[in-house]
Design a protein around this motif. Structure first.
Motif, PDB file in Angstrom:
ATOM      1  N   THR A  81      -7.643   4.433  -5.474  1.00  6.98           N
ATOM      2  CA  THR A  81      -6.426   4.897  -5.700  1.00  6.98           C
ATOM      3  C   THR A  81      -6.047   6.269  -5.463  1.00  6.98           C
ATOM      4  OG1 THR A  81      -6.431   2.825  -7.543  1.00  6.98           O
ATOM      5  CG2 THR A  81      -4.620   4.401  -7.731  1.00  6.98           C
ATOM      6  N   ALA A  82      -7.114   7.181  -5.824  1.00  3.81           N
ATOM      7  CA  ALA A  82      -6.781   8.459  -5.689  1.00  3.81           C
ATOM      8  C   ALA A  82      -6.638   8.857  -4.185  1.00  3.81           C
ATOM      9  CB  ALA A  82      -8.152   9.089  -6.321  1.00  3.81           C
ATOM     10  N   LEU A  83      -7.256   7.935  -3.204  1.00  2.00           N
ATOM     11  CA  LEU A  83      -7.225   8.418  -2.089  1.00  2.00           C
ATOM     12  C   LEU A  83      -5.993   7.864  -1.336  1.00  2.00           C
ATOM     13  CD1 LEU A  83     -11.037   7.240  -0.861  1.00  2.00           C
ATOM     14  CD2 LEU A  83      -9.926   9.450  -1.042  1.00  2.00           C
ATOM     15  N   MET A  84      -5.374   6.827  -1.995  1.00  2.00           N
ATOM     16  CA  MET A  84      -4.272   6.404  -1.512  1.00  2.00           C
ATOM     17  C   MET A  84      -3.022   7.445  -2.058  1.00  2.00           C
ATOM     18  SD  MET A  84      -4.414   2.327  -2.477  1.00  2.00           S
ATOM     19  CE  MET A  84      -2.861   1.812  -1.856  1.00  2.00           C
ATOM     20  N   THR A  85      -3.424   8.414  -3.169  1.00  2.00           N
ATOM     21  CA  THR A  85      -2.537   9.106  -3.843  1.00  2.00           C
ATOM     22  C   THR A  85      -2.451  10.464  -2.887  1.00  2.00           C
ATOM     23  OG1 THR A  85      -2.949   8.370  -5.868  1.00  2.00           O
ATOM     24  CG2 THR A  85      -2.216  10.491  -5.644  1.00  2.00           C
ATOM     25  N   CYS A  86      -3.737  10.592  -2.365  1.00  2.00           N
ATOM     26  CA  CYS A  86      -3.892  11.654  -1.463  1.00  2.00           C
ATOM     27  C   CYS A  86      -2.916  11.692  -0.204  1.00  2.00           C
ATOM     28  CB  CYS A  86      -5.219  12.116  -0.933  1.00  2.00           C
ATOM     29  SG  CYS A  86      -6.227  12.634  -2.238  1.00  2.00           S
ATOM     30  N   ALA A  87      -2.824  10.525   0.285  1.00  2.00           N
ATOM     31  CA  ALA A  87      -2.061  10.089   1.675  1.00  2.00           C
ATOM     32  C   ALA A  87      -0.712  10.211   1.283  1.00  2.00           C
ATOM     33  CB  ALA A  87      -2.455   8.635   2.093  1.00  2.00           C
ATOM     34  N   ASP A  88      -0.366   9.830   0.355  1.00  2.00           N
ATOM     35  CA  ASP A  88       1.067   9.918  -0.089  1.00  2.00           C
ATOM     36  C   ASP A  88       1.623  11.336  -0.449  1.00  2.00           C
ATOM     37  OD1 ASP A  88       1.703   7.157   0.026  1.00  2.00           O
ATOM     38  OD2 ASP A  88       1.187   6.695  -1.878  1.00  2.00           O
ATOM     39  N   ILE A  89       0.805  12.042  -1.034  1.00  3.24           N
ATOM     40  CA  ILE A  89       1.063  13.395  -1.186  1.00  3.24           C
ATOM     41  C   ILE A  89       1.105  14.382   0.008  1.00  3.24           C
ATOM     42  CG2 ILE A  89       0.528  13.627  -3.816  1.00  3.24           C
ATOM     43  CD1 ILE A  89      -1.862  15.040  -3.071  1.00  3.24           C
ATOM     44  N   PHE A  90       0.238  14.063   0.816  1.00  4.67           N
ATOM     45  CA  PHE A  90       0.272  14.933   2.255  1.00  4.67           C
ATOM     46  C   PHE A  90       1.641  14.603   2.897  1.00  4.67           C
ATOM     47  CE2 PHE A  90      -4.738  14.507   2.410  1.00  4.67           C
ATOM     48  CZ  PHE A  90      -4.770  15.718   1.866  1.00  4.67           C
ATOM     49  N   LYS A  91       1.841  13.480   2.853  1.00  6.06           N
ATOM     50  CA  LYS A  91       3.219  12.932   3.602  1.00  6.06           C
ATOM     51  C   LYS A  91       4.468  13.499   2.866  1.00  6.06           C
ATOM     52  CE  LYS A  91       6.010   9.069   5.157  1.00  6.06           C
ATOM     53  NZ  LYS A  91       6.129   7.511   5.078  1.00  6.06           N
ATOM     54  N   ALA A  92       4.486  13.843   1.668  1.00  5.50           N
ATOM     55  CA  ALA A  92       5.503  14.078   0.925  1.00  5.50           C
ATOM     56  C   ALA A  92       5.386  15.803   0.947  1.00  5.50           C
ATOM     57  CB  ALA A  92       5.446  13.790  -0.529  1.00  5.50           C
ATOM     58  N   TYR A  93       4.636  16.470   1.111  1.00  8.08           N
ATOM     59  CA  TYR A  93       4.478  17.920   0.720  1.00  8.08           C
ATOM     60  C   TYR A  93       4.025  18.581   1.826  1.00  8.08           C
ATOM     61  CZ  TYR A  93       5.594  16.801  -4.188  1.00  8.08           C
ATOM     62  OH  TYR A  93       6.165  15.762  -5.159  1.00  8.08           O
ATOM     63  N   GLY A  94       3.294  18.152   2.797  1.00 10.50           N
ATOM     64  CA  GLY A  94       2.685  18.705   4.121  1.00 10.50           C
ATOM     65  C   GLY A  94       1.985  20.037   3.706  1.00 10.50           C
TER      66      GLY A  94
END
Length: 372
Positions: free
Chosen positions: A174-187
Motif C-alpha cells: 500500500t505504501a508503494l502504491m502511495t509512492c506511485a501516486d504522489i510521484f505522479k501528483a507532485y513530480g
C-alpha cells in the motif's frame, strides 16, 4: 492330642486371616475402579465444557466484511473488539482481508480536512489496518486535494518510507502504491525528499515477493516518468556505485529509462560525455540486468548524438551518411573514454546498428520462401 488340639485353631485362624485379606483386596480393587470411573466422568465433563466454551468463542468471532478504504475489515455487529481465542502473538488472526484499490478507482474523501488533521498520527500507528487506511487517504488527497496535501509532504514522506520498510506485506505494498501516486501528483516537488525513498524502492523492486516487487516497479516507473531527468539523475547516480549489486541494477534501469525524457537539448545541457561514461561503467557490471540497461542507454545516446550532429549541420530533414555518422560517434567515444571503455561502447552500438542494417537491406526475392 495336645498337638492336634493346638493345630486346629491355628488353621482356623489362618483361614480367617486369608478371608480378611481377600475382602480388603476386593474393597481396594473396587475403590480403584470407582476412582478410574470418576476420573473418566470428570474428564468427559471438562471436555464437554471446553468444547462448549470454544464453540461460543468461535461464534463470537464469526464476522461479516465491512470495507474501509482498500481494507476489508471483518467485524461482527455488537461483538467485542477482539476475539481472545483468535489472537496470535498479539495480533488478530484471520479477521482481516486486504483489497488493493487502483488509483483510478479511488474516490474522494467525505471530509478532507478531518482526515488530514489525523493523518500523521494514523500513519505512525501500531495498528497496521489503520496505517493502510491512512496511506489510502494520502493517495486520495494527492488525487483530489493536491494543494492541501502539498504543505504536509515534507513531514509525511518519512512516515511513508517507514511503511515501505514495514515487514507486513500489505502495509508495504500500500505504501508503494502511495509512492506511485504522489510521484505522479507532485513530480519535481518531491526531489528534495526523495533520498530516503530511493534505496527502499530499489530494494523492494529486487526482492522475491512478486506482488511487492511489481508495486515497487510501478512506483519506479512513475518516478522516472513524472520527475524530470535533470532533477532525478543526480539523485540516482550515487546508487550506480552501490555495494549491493541489486541496487546498482535497479538504479541502472531507472537511469536508462529517465534519459530519453531529456530530449536533445536536455542531454546537451546535462553533458553527453558524462552520460556516455556512466553507460561504459555499467557495461562491465556483474548483473545482466545492469549491463542490458547500459546497452540500451548507449544506443539512446548514439541516437541523440547523431540527431544533434545532424541538427547542428542543418541536415535534420536529409538522410545522413551512415558511415560518416559512425566515424563521428567513434571519434567522440574515443575522445571522451578510455580505450577499453570506448571499445565496449562501440562494440555495443556498432554491432546493433550493423544488425539492423543487415535486416533492412536483406529483402527476400520474389518467389523465395523465408523461414519454415
Amino acid at each position: 492330642m495336645l498337638h492336634s488340639f493346638c493345630f486346629v485353631p491355628f488353621r482356623r485362624g489362618s483361614d480367617l486371616f486369608m478371608m480378611i485379606l481377600s475382602s480388603f483386596v476386593s474393597i481396594l480393587y473396587t475403590g480403584v475402579n470407582m476412582s478410574d470411573s470418576a476420573l473418566k466422568d470428570l474428564n468427559v465433563a471438562q471436555s464437554g465444557e471446553l468444547e462448549k466454551n470454544m464453540d461460543n468463542s468461535v461464534k463470537s468471532c464469526i464476522t461479516k466484511p465491512v470495507p474501509i478504504g482498500n481494507i476489508c475489515l471483518k467485524k461482527e455487529e455488537n461483538a467485542p473488539p477482539t476475539c481472545p481465542d483468535a489472537v496470535t502473538n498479539g495480533c488478530e488472526a484471520g479477521n482481516v482481508d486486504v483489497e488493493y484499490t487502483d488509483s483510478e478507482n479511488l474516490t474522494d474523501l467525505p471530509d478532507a480536512d478531518a482526515s488530514l488533521s489525523t493523518l500523521a498520527a494514523r500513519l505512525d500507528s501500531k495498528d497496521w489496518v489503520m496505517t493502510c487506511e491512512a496511506l489510502n487517504n494520502v493517495r486520495q488527497l494527492a488525487i483530489y486535494h493536491k494543494e492541501i496535501l502539498q504543505e504536509h509532504l515534507e513531514s509525511l514522506v518519512p512516515l511513508i518510507v517507514k511503511s515501505v520498510k514495514n515487514p507486513r506485506s500489505a502495509v508495504c505494498k500500500t505504501a508503494l502504491m502511495t509512492c506511485a501516486d504522489i510521484f505522479k501528483a507532485y513530480g519535481d516537488l518531491l526531489v528534495d525528499s526523495i533520498d530516503p525513498l530511493l534505496v527502499q524502492l530499489f530494494l523492494k523492486a529486487s526482492q522475491d515477493k512478486r506482488f511487492v516487487c511489481e508495486a515497487a516497479e510501478t512506483a519506479l516507473i512513475s518516478m522516472t516518468s513524472w520527475i524530470t531527468p535533470s532533477a532525478l539523475l543526480p539523485k540516482m547516480q550515487p546508487y550506480l556505485k552501490n555495494k549491493n549489486p541489486r541496487i546498482r541494477a535497479k538504479a541502472s534501469v531507472c537511469f536508462s529509462k529517465s534519459v530519453p525524457h531529456f530530449g536533445v537539448e536536455g542531454i546537451k545541457e546535462y553533458g553527453l560525455d558524462k552520460l556516455v561514461q556512466i553507460a561504459a561503467t555499467q557495461l562491465s557490471d556483474q548483473l545482466p540486468e545492469s549491463r542490458e540497461a547500459a546497452r540500451k542507454l548507449a544506443l539512446e545516446l548514439q541516437v541523440f548524438y547523431e540527431k544533434f550532429q545532424a541538427s547542428s549541420s542543418g541536415e535534420v530533414d536529409s538522410t545522413p551518411d551512415v558511415q560518416s555518422d559512425a566515424e563521428s560517434w567513434e571519434a567522440f567515444c574515443q575522445s571522451k573514454l578510455s580505450p577499453l571503455s570506448a571499445q565496449a561502447i562501440l562494440r555495443v552500438t556498432t554491432t546493433t546498428k550493423e544488425g539492423v542494417a543487415v535486416g533492412v537491406t536483406s529483402t527476400p526475392k520474389e518467389g523465395v520462401t523465408v523461414g519454415c
